[in-house]
Design a protein around this motif. Structure first.
Motif, PDB file in Angstrom:
ATOM      1  N   ASP A  55       1.139  -1.053  -0.087  1.00  0.00           N
ATOM      2  CA  ASP A  55      -0.354  -0.839  -0.002  1.00  0.00           C
ATOM      3  C   ASP A  55       1.065   1.190   0.090  1.00  0.00           C
ATOM      4  N   LEU A  56       1.209   2.189  -0.926  1.00  0.00           N
ATOM      5  CA  LEU A  56       1.835   3.080  -1.307  1.00  0.00           C
ATOM      6  C   LEU A  56       1.375   4.398  -0.190  1.00  0.00           C
ATOM      7  N   GLY A  57       0.035   4.428   1.091  1.00  0.00           N
ATOM      8  CA  GLY A  57      -0.099   5.485   0.933  1.00  0.00           C
ATOM      9  C   GLY A  57       0.200   4.942   2.628  1.00  0.00           C
ATOM     10  N   ILE A  58      -0.178   3.772   2.929  1.00  0.00           N
ATOM     11  CA  ILE A  58       1.021   3.390   4.058  1.00  0.00           C
ATOM     12  C   ILE A  58       2.986   3.886   4.411  1.00  0.00           C
ATOM     13  N   ILE A  59       3.233   3.744   3.008  1.00  0.00           N
ATOM     14  CA  ILE A  59       4.539   3.830   2.588  1.00  0.00           C
ATOM     15  C   ILE A  59       4.842   5.353   3.058  1.00  0.00           C
ATOM     16  N   LEU A  60       3.908   6.112   2.037  1.00  0.00           N
ATOM     17  CA  LEU A  60       4.238   7.629   1.950  1.00  0.00           C
ATOM     18  C   LEU A  60       3.646   9.159   3.017  1.00  0.00           C
ATOM     19  N   LEU A 235      13.998  11.912   5.210  1.00  0.00           N
ATOM     20  CA  LEU A 235      13.366  11.033   4.468  1.00  0.00           C
ATOM     21  C   LEU A 235      14.015   9.597   5.113  1.00  0.00           C
ATOM     22  N   ASP A 236      12.974   9.103   5.772  1.00  0.00           N
ATOM     23  CA  ASP A 236      13.515   7.386   5.995  1.00  0.00           C
ATOM     24  C   ASP A 236      13.774   6.639   4.877  1.00  0.00           C
ATOM     25  N   PRO A 237      15.067   5.814   5.430  1.00  0.00           N
ATOM     26  CA  PRO A 237      16.017   5.085   4.013  1.00  0.00           C
ATOM     27  C   PRO A 237      15.101   4.779   3.447  1.00  0.00           C
ATOM     28  N   GLN A 238      13.925   4.080   3.730  1.00  0.00           N
ATOM     29  CA  GLN A 238      13.262   2.670   2.414  1.00  0.00           C
ATOM     30  C   GLN A 238      12.477   4.038   1.917  1.00  0.00           C
ATOM     31  N   THR A 239      11.528   5.387   2.174  1.00  0.00           N
ATOM     32  CA  THR A 239      11.211   6.444   1.409  1.00  0.00           C
ATOM     33  C   THR A 239      11.984   6.462   0.575  1.00  0.00           C
ATOM     34  N   LYS A 240      13.253   7.680   0.877  1.00  0.00           N
ATOM     35  CA  LYS A 240      14.118   8.632   0.483  1.00  0.00           C
ATOM     36  C   LYS A 240      14.914   7.482  -1.082  1.00  0.00           C
TER      37      LYS A 240
END
Length: 282
Positions: A55-60, A235-240
């Motif tokens: 779910d990209l909503g949760i990620i972003l 930004l957190d590493p995963q998102t960045k």
């Protein structure tokens, strides 16, 4: 190179068209598996290949759009019920109480803040919420007239004013509440975007709210995120790692996403770092 824009909550994200195998409607029919990643929502077959879906909503946004919508719907239902209960109590007092009644709408001022500060990218919903103000303020004015008539023992006028509120202001507000709830529900049409790293096999599926449009981009259209993260936030590493830059749209920016590095195992990051950084842009 052509990009496709997708809506994810209040954000717009872009994917290279060559990174997309297929988009399909999300029917909430995924196979769930035990996991510790809150953005992982299950597995879906693509051409008989089990593909993880996130779910990209949760990620972003740290919350799924479905959860965000449910929260707003709950707020609307709560205020709809509060408003009706407030009026019913006031009406009962006006019709049955012989004591003087004072105008006290302080408890409803939070409702004014709610609809005036309501923020959404849905233009129809934004317009609906703005339309709450006129009938609500008219209701408050008529209530003041009814209270004044009650305190002067003009009960015939009280009844007439209460009927006016029920036939006009309350009906308008009820319709606007129902329209707002319907627009939130209808606007959410989630789809799964099956992404690929080689153009043939699925990599991951990404849950997004809906497809927006297609755009063509050039090298100079991509704005680096480095300058942004130098001014006091990170930004957190995963998102960045998955964000490749910003693309200027008409009134805002789209975030360019590289799906090939989403949830990449740590041991692969160094061996593919050069390819990842380039992302085939230049």
């Amino acid at each position: 190179m052509e990009l496709i824009n997708f809506k994810v909550g209040c954000k717009t994200i872009s994917l290279k068209i060559l990174d997309i195998l297929l988009t399909e409607r999300f029917d909430n029919n995924l196979t769930t598996l035990p996991n510790n990643n809150k953005s992982f929502i299950g597995v879906k077959d693509y051409m008989d290949i089990p593909t993880p879906v996130f779910d990209l909503g949760i990620i972003l946004n740290n919350i799924s759009t479905e959860q965000s919508n449910a929260h707003v719907l709950k707020q609307l239902r709560t205020w709809q019920e509060k408003l009706l209960n407030w009026f019913n109590t006031l009406q009962s007092n006006l019709l049955n109480s012989s004591a003087s009644i004072s105008s006290n709408d302080a408890e409803l001022q939070d409702f004014v803040l709610f609809y005036k500060e309501f923020n959404t990218d849905n233009e129809d919903l934004k317009l609906t919420m703005s339309r709450l103000n006129e009938p609500f303020q008219s209701l408050l004015e008529t209530v003041k007239e009814a209270i004044s008539a009650h305190n002067q023992s003009d009960y015939k006028q009280v009844s007439a004013l209460l009927e006016k509120i029920k036939r006009s202001n309350l009906i308008q507000l009820e319709r606007l509440f129902e329209s707002a709830k319907e627009q939130i529900t209808l606007d959410y049409k989630p789809i799964i975007v099956f992404t690929t790293k080689d153009g043939l096999n699925p990599h991951v599926g990404l849950l997004v709210d809906k497809v927006e449009d297609n755009i063509d981009y050039k090298k100079e259209d991509i704005k680096s995120l480095d300058k942004l993260t130098e001014v006091g936030f990170d930004l957190d590493p995963q998102t960045k790692n998955m964000m490749r830059g910003l693309i200027k749209l008409s009134q805002k920016h789209s975030v360019l996403i590289d799906p090939s590095v989403i949830f990449k195992p740590t041991q692969l990051e160094e061996s593919e770092s050069e390819e990842t950084q380039a992302y085939g842009l230049f």
